[in-house]
Design a protein around this motif. Structure first.
Motif, short mmCIF file in Angstrom:
data_model
loop_
_atom_site.label_atom_id
_atom_site.label_comp_id
_atom_site.label_asym_id
_atom_site.label_seq_id
_atom_site.Cartn_x
_atom_site.Cartn_y
_atom_site.Cartn_z
N SER A 13 10.31 42.20 21.44
CA SER A 13 11.24 41.32 22.16
C SER A 13 12.49 42.06 22.61
O SER A 13 13.12 41.68 23.60
CB SER A 13 11.61 40.13 21.26
OG SER A 13 12.38 39.19 21.97
N GLN A 55 6.99 42.04 5.31
CA GLN A 55 7.47 42.05 6.69
C GLN A 55 7.11 43.36 7.40
O GLN A 55 6.89 43.37 8.61
CB GLN A 55 8.98 41.81 6.74
CG GLN A 55 9.42 40.43 6.29
CD GLN A 55 8.80 39.31 7.12
OE1 GLN A 55 8.29 39.51 8.21
NE2 GLN A 55 8.80 38.10 6.56
N GLN A 112 18.88 34.27 8.69
CA GLN A 112 19.30 33.53 7.49
C GLN A 112 20.36 34.32 6.72
O GLN A 112 21.48 33.85 6.58
CB GLN A 112 18.09 33.24 6.61
CG GLN A 112 17.03 32.38 7.29
CD GLN A 112 17.53 30.97 7.56
OE1 GLN A 112 17.96 30.28 6.66
NE2 GLN A 112 17.47 30.55 8.81
N HIS A 130 -0.68 30.89 17.26
CA HIS A 130 0.53 30.05 17.33
C HIS A 130 0.27 28.65 16.78
O HIS A 130 1.13 28.05 16.14
CB HIS A 130 1.03 29.94 18.77
CG HIS A 130 1.81 31.14 19.22
ND1 HIS A 130 2.39 31.22 20.47
CD2 HIS A 130 2.12 32.29 18.61
CE1 HIS A 130 3.02 32.37 20.59
NE2 HIS A 130 2.86 33.06 19.47
N ILE A 134 19.56 31.40 12.30
CA ILE A 134 18.30 31.33 13.07
C ILE A 134 17.13 31.51 12.08
O ILE A 134 17.14 32.44 11.27
CB ILE A 134 18.25 32.44 14.15
CG1 ILE A 134 19.46 32.36 15.10
CG2 ILE A 134 16.92 32.42 14.89
CD1 ILE A 134 19.51 31.15 15.99
N THR A 170 16.34 44.80 13.60
CA THR A 170 16.24 45.07 12.16
C THR A 170 14.81 44.96 11.65
O THR A 170 14.54 45.23 10.49
CB THR A 170 17.13 44.11 11.34
OG1 THR A 170 16.63 42.77 11.49
CG2 THR A 170 18.58 44.16 11.80
O1 NZQ Z 1 16.46 35.62 8.63
P1 NZQ Z 1 16.78 36.88 7.90
O2 NZQ Z 1 17.53 36.66 6.65
O3 NZQ Z 1 17.39 37.92 8.78
O4 NZQ Z 1 15.35 37.47 7.37
C1 NZQ Z 1 14.32 37.90 8.24
C2 NZQ Z 1 13.14 36.93 8.25
O5 NZQ Z 1 13.05 36.21 7.06
C3 NZQ Z 1 13.71 39.15 7.66
N1 NZQ Z 1 14.37 40.41 8.07
C4 NZQ Z 1 14.59 40.83 9.34
N2 NZQ Z 1 15.14 42.06 9.32
C5 NZQ Z 1 15.29 42.41 8.01
C6 NZQ Z 1 14.80 41.34 7.22
N3 NZQ Z 1 14.79 41.39 5.86
C7 NZQ Z 1 15.28 42.51 5.28
N4 NZQ Z 1 15.74 43.56 5.99
C8 NZQ Z 1 15.75 43.56 7.35
N5 NZQ Z 1 16.15 44.67 8.02
O6 NZQ Z 1 12.38 39.17 8.14
C9 NZQ Z 1 11.92 37.82 8.27
C10 NZQ Z 1 11.10 37.68 9.54
O7 NZQ Z 1 11.91 37.87 10.68
P2 NZQ Z 1 11.41 37.42 12.13
O8 NZQ Z 1 12.47 37.80 13.11
O9 NZQ Z 1 10.95 36.03 12.08
O10 NZQ Z 1 10.09 38.33 12.33
P3 NZQ Z 1 9.44 38.92 13.60
O11 NZQ Z 1 10.23 40.06 14.14
O12 NZQ Z 1 8.04 39.17 13.21
O13 NZQ Z 1 9.51 37.77 14.72
C11 NZQ Z 1 8.58 36.72 14.75
C12 NZQ Z 1 8.88 35.79 15.92
O14 NZQ Z 1 8.72 36.46 17.18
C13 NZQ Z 1 7.82 35.75 18.02
C14 NZQ Z 1 6.90 35.11 17.01
O15 NZQ Z 1 6.16 34.07 17.58
C15 NZQ Z 1 7.88 34.64 15.95
O16 NZQ Z 1 8.50 33.43 16.33
N6 NZQ Z 1 7.19 36.66 18.99
C16 NZQ Z 1 7.92 37.07 20.05
C17 NZQ Z 1 7.40 37.89 21.04
C18 NZQ Z 1 8.21 38.33 22.19
N7 NZQ Z 1 9.42 37.84 22.36
O17 NZQ Z 1 7.77 39.15 23.00
C19 NZQ Z 1 6.01 38.34 21.01
C20 NZQ Z 1 5.35 38.15 19.68
O18 NZQ Z 1 3.97 38.07 19.89
C21 NZQ Z 1 5.78 36.96 18.91
O19 NZQ Z 1 5.06 35.80 19.35
#
Ligand code: NZQ
Ligand code: ZN
Length: 393
Positions: A149, A192, A42, A277, A69, A143
């Motif tokens: 992942s 987070q 975002q 999920h 995204i 980040t």
């Molecule tokens: O969108 P932005 O503005 O970047 O904000 C993000 C988001 O709102 C924020 N953020 C990220 N880095 C930041 C930050 N804010 C400030 N400073 C930073 N350095 O954090 C928020 C959450 O981000 P997100 O990517 O959604 O979190 P996460 O890393 O927990 O990912 C969750 C997703 O991964 C899937 C989950 O189901 C979910 O959809 N999963 C993927 C897996 C895999 N590929 O192996 C396994 C996991 O079990 C999981 O299911």
């Protein structure tokens, strides 16, 4: 049932560049003739200057960006990015973000190589389980340490109109490299950070809490990750003081929890994720919070099937050596829930806005998403899933 360490194939081609300032390595890592699409979320990557750093290092390259995204990345947004990649001929994708951005980038890498609708790679009521045969090369700058992942072949995509969150994987979407700079976590809010710690903790437990097969390396490695996360957690969530050592240990824990090392020769049980999920698909609960709301109840309901590993977990992770087997398991479940609560995480369904009346829908959704007969033993049927949701209320 396997009672000794099983066979396995191990493969992980992702190069890791770990440390402060490693974004500077981008120009060595991406061939100069590549047309690069930077994919981000975002606004955090823009707001905190990470994108500026990337543009500066890639100033000699042909580069464009796709932002927007969502957390729990949505199919339609990925489709827009796929269209851009096809229309403009990008041939390298660079994810800058957390698990959602990296997962979306993996899906975009596959969708860009397909003639048909990319939803066809899914099963259930969404697609046709179409085999994945090609993907664009991709890489990531992490980040948010959480999902792993950045060094695995998995991805999860959300279909809001179906209230579905579906996982998929392919060896073609291992990132070519991932940059892990712990200082990029300094802008993360406490929520987070807590989410990231708990997601990594639960990944480790989904692989560890099954039944013993005398696989000493993955077992002890898992115990090391769990103890590390418990040890560094209070410093990690301290957003006033940026403790580099704690953030570095946290970041590497999250990667190795799900880069495949723990999965060598042992059974696995991803049912906390599958049950979680459905909660996120229902009401948008953060991924990690859906897990901590379920896990204590799941450990309790499955205590008999998982007794051997639960006792090992109690003794070796929490140092609980007194009492009967049942008492050790009780204490281990209590310690786990206390740890989650110490980070402000939910430990039951009412904490995440789920009521008894939702349980029928959640269990029906599991069937719709081919999530039947779960657990390492395949014996966690709908009746047991319902019991777990009920115990979690
Ligand atoms: O969108 P932005 O503005 O970047 O904000 C993000 C988001 O709102 C924020 N953020 C990220 N880095 C930041 C930050 N804010 C400030 N400073 C930073 N350095 O954090 C928020 C959450 O981000 P997100 O990517 O959604 O979190 P996460 O890393 O927990 O990912 C969750 C997703 O991964 C899937 C989950 O189901 C979910 O959809 N999963 C993927 C897996 C895999 N590929 O192996 C396994 C996991 O079990 C999981 O299911
Ligand atoms: Zn997870």
């Amino acid at each position: 049932m396997m009672r000794h360490m099983g066979e396995f194939s191990y493969y992980n081609p992702t190069k890791i560049e770990f440390g402060p300032g490693k974004i500077a390595k981008l120009a060595e890592l991406i061939p100069i003739d590549k047309k690069v699409l930077i994919i981000y979320g975002q606004n955090s990557a823009k707001k905190y200057g990470t994108l500026d750093q990337v543009y500066e290092v890639l100033r000699e390259y042909t580069v464009d960006e796709f932002g927007g995204i969502e957390a729990n990345p949505q199919y339609e947004t990925c489709v827009q990015a796929i269209q851009k990649v096809k229309d403009e001929g990008f041939d390298f994708l660079l994810a800058v973000g957390g698990g959602s951005v990296i997962d979306a980038t993996k899906f975009i890498a596959v969708g860009a190589m397909m003639e048909e609708e990319p939803r066809l790679i899914f099963g259930g009521d969404i697609g046709e389980n179409k085999p994945i045969t090609a993907a664009l090369p991709l890489a990531s700058i992490v980040t948010l340490p959480a999902t792993g992942s950045e060094a695995n072949k998995g991805s999860v995509i959300t279909f809001p109109e179906h209230q579905a969150k579906l996982g998929w994987h392919s060896p073609l979407v291992y990132p070519q490299f991932s940059i892990l700079d712990p200082t990029l976590t300094y802008t993360l809010p406490e929520r987070q950070l807590a989410n990231g710690i708990c997601d990594a903790f639960v990944h480790t437990l989904e692989i560890y809490l099954t039944y013993p097969v005398d696989a000493k390396i993955p077992d002890r490695f898992a115990e090391g990750i769990l103890q590390t996360l418990v040890e560094v957690a209070p410093d990690v969530v301290d957003t006033e003081q940026h403790n580099y050592a704690a953030r570095a240990n946290f970041m590497w824990s999250a990667t190795v929890a799900l880069n495949g090392w723990l999965r060598t020769g042992v059974p696995e049980d991803w049912s906390t994720h599958w049950l979680g999920h459905e909660i996120t698909a229902l009401n948008g609960t953060d991924h990690a919070r859906s897990l901590t709301a379920i896990l204590p109840a799941l450990m309790d309901i499955r205590r008999q099937q998982k007794a051997g590993k639960l006792v090992m977990y109690a003794e070796r992770v929490w140092g609980i050596t007194e009492g009967t087997q049942e008492a050790k398991i009780d204490q281990a479940i209590m310690k786990t829930a206390e740890f989650f609560r110490s980070l402000g995480m939910p430990t039951c369904l009412s904490d995440v806005g789920v009521e008894e009346a939702d349980i029928d829908f959640l269990t029906e959704q599991l069937v719709r998403h081919d999530k039947i007969n779960l657990s390492e033993q395949g014996d966690q049927n709908q009746t047991v899933n319902r019991q777990i949701y009920k115990r979690a209320l």
